[in-house]
Design a protein around this motif. Sequence first.
Motif, PDB file in Angstrom:
ATOM      1  N   GLU A 201       0.837  -1.215   0.000  1.00  0.00           N
ATOM      2  CA  GLU A 201       0.000   0.000   0.000  1.00  0.00           C
ATOM      3  C   GLU A 201       0.869   1.261   0.000  1.00  0.00           C
ATOM      4  O   GLU A 201       0.607   2.201  -0.749  1.00  0.00           O
ATOM      5  CB  GLU A 201      -0.933  -0.012   1.216  1.00  0.00           C
ATOM      6  N   SER A 202       1.925   1.263   0.802  1.00  0.00           N
ATOM      7  CA  SER A 202       2.720   2.498   0.834  1.00  0.00           C
ATOM      8  C   SER A 202       3.581   2.660  -0.418  1.00  0.00           C
ATOM      9  O   SER A 202       4.029   3.762  -0.729  1.00  0.00           O
ATOM     10  CB  SER A 202       3.554   2.633   2.117  1.00  0.00           C
ATOM     11  N   PHE A 203       3.741   1.584  -1.175  1.00  0.00           N
ATOM     12  CA  PHE A 203       4.501   1.668  -2.431  1.00  0.00           C
ATOM     13  C   PHE A 203       3.631   2.210  -3.589  1.00  0.00           C
ATOM     14  O   PHE A 203       4.140   2.776  -4.556  1.00  0.00           O
ATOM     15  CB  PHE A 203       5.044   0.267  -2.765  1.00  0.00           C
ATOM     16  N   LEU A 204       2.311   2.044  -3.478  1.00  0.00           N
ATOM     17  CA  LEU A 204       1.412   2.396  -4.595  1.00  0.00           C
ATOM     18  C   LEU A 204       1.601   3.827  -5.164  1.00  0.00           C
ATOM     19  O   LEU A 204       1.562   3.996  -6.385  1.00  0.00           O
ATOM     20  CB  LEU A 204      -0.056   2.173  -4.205  1.00  0.00           C
ATOM     21  N   PRO A 205       1.807   4.852  -4.312  1.00  0.00           N
ATOM     22  CA  PRO A 205       1.967   6.196  -4.896  1.00  0.00           C
ATOM     23  C   PRO A 205       3.145   6.315  -5.865  1.00  0.00           C
ATOM     24  O   PRO A 205       3.200   7.247  -6.668  1.00  0.00           O
ATOM     25  CB  PRO A 205       2.167   7.091  -3.669  1.00  0.00           C
ATOM     26  N   GLN A 206       4.068   5.364  -5.795  1.00  0.00           N
ATOM     27  CA  GLN A 206       5.219   5.425  -6.721  1.00  0.00           C
ATOM     28  C   GLN A 206       4.918   4.762  -8.063  1.00  0.00           C
ATOM     29  O   GLN A 206       5.765   4.720  -8.953  1.00  0.00           O
ATOM     30  CB  GLN A 206       6.416   4.715  -6.096  1.00  0.00           C
ATOM     31  N   ILE A 207       3.712   4.195  -8.164  1.00  0.00           N
ATOM     32  CA  ILE A 207       3.379   3.506  -9.414  1.00  0.00           C
ATOM     33  C   ILE A 207       2.486   4.387 -10.277  1.00  0.00           C
ATOM     34  O   ILE A 207       1.438   4.843  -9.842  1.00  0.00           O
ATOM     35  CB  ILE A 207       2.620   2.185  -9.134  1.00  0.00           C
ATOM     36  N   ASP A 208       2.925   4.588 -11.521  1.00  0.00           N
ATOM     37  CA  ASP A 208       2.076   5.324 -12.462  1.00  0.00           C
ATOM     38  C   ASP A 208       1.787   4.363 -13.620  1.00  0.00           C
ATOM     39  O   ASP A 208       2.688   3.945 -14.334  1.00  0.00           O
ATOM     40  CB  ASP A 208       2.815   6.579 -12.956  1.00  0.00           C
ATOM     41  N   ILE A 209       0.503   3.992 -13.739  1.00  0.00           N
ATOM     42  CA  ILE A 209       0.135   3.080 -14.820  1.00  0.00           C
ATOM     43  C   ILE A 209      -0.745   3.829 -15.803  1.00  0.00           C
ATOM     44  O   ILE A 209      -1.707   4.481 -15.403  1.00  0.00           O
ATOM     45  CB  ILE A 209      -0.631   1.859 -14.271  1.00  0.00           C
ATOM     46  N   ARG A 210      -0.386   3.729 -17.049  1.00  0.00           N
ATOM     47  CA  ARG A 210      -1.248   4.329 -18.074  1.00  0.00           C
ATOM     48  C   ARG A 210      -1.547   3.319 -19.170  1.00  0.00           C
ATOM     49  O   ARG A 210      -0.713   2.474 -19.489  1.00  0.00           O
ATOM     50  CB  ARG A 210      -0.597   5.575 -18.662  1.00  0.00           C
ATOM     51  N   ILE A 211      -2.759   3.400 -19.693  1.00  0.00           N
ATOM     52  CA  ILE A 211      -3.120   2.538 -20.819  1.00  0.00           C
ATOM     53  C   ILE A 211      -3.207   3.436 -22.035  1.00  0.00           C
ATOM     54  O   ILE A 211      -3.908   4.450 -22.003  1.00  0.00           O
ATOM     55  CB  ILE A 211      -4.486   1.852 -20.582  1.00  0.00           C
ATOM     56  N   ILE A 212      -2.466   3.090 -23.069  1.00  0.00           N
ATOM     57  CA  ILE A 212      -2.580   3.865 -24.303  1.00  0.00           C
ATOM     58  C   ILE A 212      -2.996   2.929 -25.442  1.00  0.00           C
ATOM     59  O   ILE A 212      -2.767   1.720 -25.371  1.00  0.00           O
ATOM     60  CB  ILE A 212      -1.277   4.621 -24.666  1.00  0.00           C
ATOM     61  N   PHE A 213      -3.587   3.481 -26.442  1.00  0.00           N
ATOM     62  CA  PHE A 213      -4.019   2.677 -27.584  1.00  0.00           C
ATOM     63  C   PHE A 213      -3.210   3.092 -28.793  1.00  0.00           C
ATOM     64  O   PHE A 213      -3.147   4.260 -29.147  1.00  0.00           O
ATOM     65  CB  PHE A 213      -5.523   2.854 -27.811  1.00  0.00           C
ATOM     66  N   PHE A 214      -2.532   2.111 -29.382  1.00  0.00           N
ATOM     67  CA  PHE A 214      -1.650   2.367 -30.503  1.00  0.00           C
ATOM     68  C   PHE A 214      -2.013   1.367 -31.591  1.00  0.00           C
ATOM     69  O   PHE A 214      -1.966   0.159 -31.340  1.00  0.00           O
ATOM     70  CB  PHE A 214      -0.199   2.183 -30.016  1.00  0.00           C
ATOM     71  N   ASN A 215      -2.426   1.863 -32.774  1.00  0.00           N
ATOM     72  CA  ASN A 215      -2.905   0.987 -33.850  1.00  0.00           C
ATOM     73  C   ASN A 215      -3.984   0.029 -33.341  1.00  0.00           C
ATOM     74  O   ASN A 215      -3.984  -1.159 -33.674  1.00  0.00           O
ATOM     75  CB  ASN A 215      -1.758   0.154 -34.447  1.00  0.00           C
ATOM     76  N   GLY A 216      -4.851   0.526 -32.505  1.00  0.00           N
ATOM     77  CA  GLY A 216      -5.939  -0.292 -31.985  1.00  0.00           C
ATOM     78  C   GLY A 216      -5.537  -1.285 -30.905  1.00  0.00           C
ATOM     79  O   GLY A 216      -6.355  -2.026 -30.402  1.00  0.00           O
ATOM     80  N   GLU A 217      -4.261  -1.315 -30.551  1.00  0.00           N
ATOM     81  CA  GLU A 217      -3.778  -2.264 -29.540  1.00  0.00           C
ATOM     82  C   GLU A 217      -3.577  -1.537 -28.220  1.00  0.00           C
ATOM     83  O   GLU A 217      -3.044  -0.430 -28.192  1.00  0.00           O
ATOM     84  CB  GLU A 217      -2.410  -2.828 -29.957  1.00  0.00           C
ATOM     85  N   GLN A 218      -3.945  -2.215 -27.144  1.00  0.00           N
ATOM     86  CA  GLN A 218      -3.712  -1.633 -25.827  1.00  0.00           C
ATOM     87  C   GLN A 218      -2.245  -1.822 -25.425  1.00  0.00           C
ATOM     88  O   GLN A 218      -1.705  -2.911 -25.544  1.00  0.00           O
ATOM     89  CB  GLN A 218      -4.623  -2.322 -24.815  1.00  0.00           C
TER      90      GLN A 218
END
Length: 221
Positions: free
Chosen positions: A57-74
Motif C-alpha cells: 500500500e505504501s509503495f502504490l503512490p510510486q506507481i504510475d500506470i497508463r493505458i494507451i491505444f496504438f494501432n488499436g492495440e492496448q
Amino acid sequence: MIAVAIDGPAGAGKSTIAKKVSEELGFIYVDTGAIYRATALACIENDVDMDDHDAVESFLPQIDIRIIFFNGEQHILLNDKDVSEEIRKENVSMAASRVSAIPAVRKFLLKLQRSFAQTSDVIMDGRDIGTVVLPNAQVKIFLTASPEIRAKRRVLQLEEKGETADFDKILYDIVQRDYNDTHRETAPLKMAENAVEVDTTAMTLPEVIEKIVSIIKEQTQ
Ligand code: DC
C-alpha cells in the motif's frame, strides 16, 4: 455510452474474444488484468514483499500506470516504460493474482478502470467488472471453460510463440489462480446476478465470437 463487462477465470479466452468482438463492433477494449499485472511487476522490480499488504500500500503512490491505444492495440505504460510484453510472463501472472487480493490495490486501480467507460463504448474484461467496476454495464458476460481446456489452450499459445510449455505445471497454476481469485475477500471472481454465462469448453473461437456479438446486439437494441 455502452459498456460490456466480460468476467471469468484465467485462460477462458476473455482477452482474445473481447479484442475480436470490440473490433467488430467498434468499441474500445480494455484488458484490466494488464493493470494488475503491471502493479505486480512494479512490486517484483522493486523487491516489495507482496505478502506485506502495508508495504504494498505504501509503495502504490510510486506507481504510475497508463493505458494507451496504438494501432488499436492496448499498451501498458508503467512509469513511462512500455511493459506490455513483460507482464505476460508466468511469474507475473501469479504475482498479479496475489497483489489483486489486496484491497488497497483494488481501490487504487478502480478509478483508472472506470475512467475508460466514461468516454467511449467499451468492452472491459477482468474478474469483477460486472460486479464492482461497472455494475451498471448494459451487457454482462461470464466466460468459463474447464481448467483442462484452458491449460491446453495456453500450451498451444506458448508453443505458437516458440516457447516450451509444461501442461501439468500450467494446469496447476490455473487451478491455483482460480482458487486465489474466487476466494479473496475483496471483489472475488463471481458471476454478476444479471450476467449471461457462456461456457466455451466445447466451442470454437468463431462460435464464441458469434455468440457474444449476438448477446450484445440483443441486449443493446
Ligand atoms: O486476466 P489476467 O490473467 O491478465 O489477470 C491477472 C490477475 O489479475 C488475475 O489472476 C486476477 C487479477 N485481476 C483481478 O483481480 N481483477 C480484474 N478485474 C482483472 C484481473
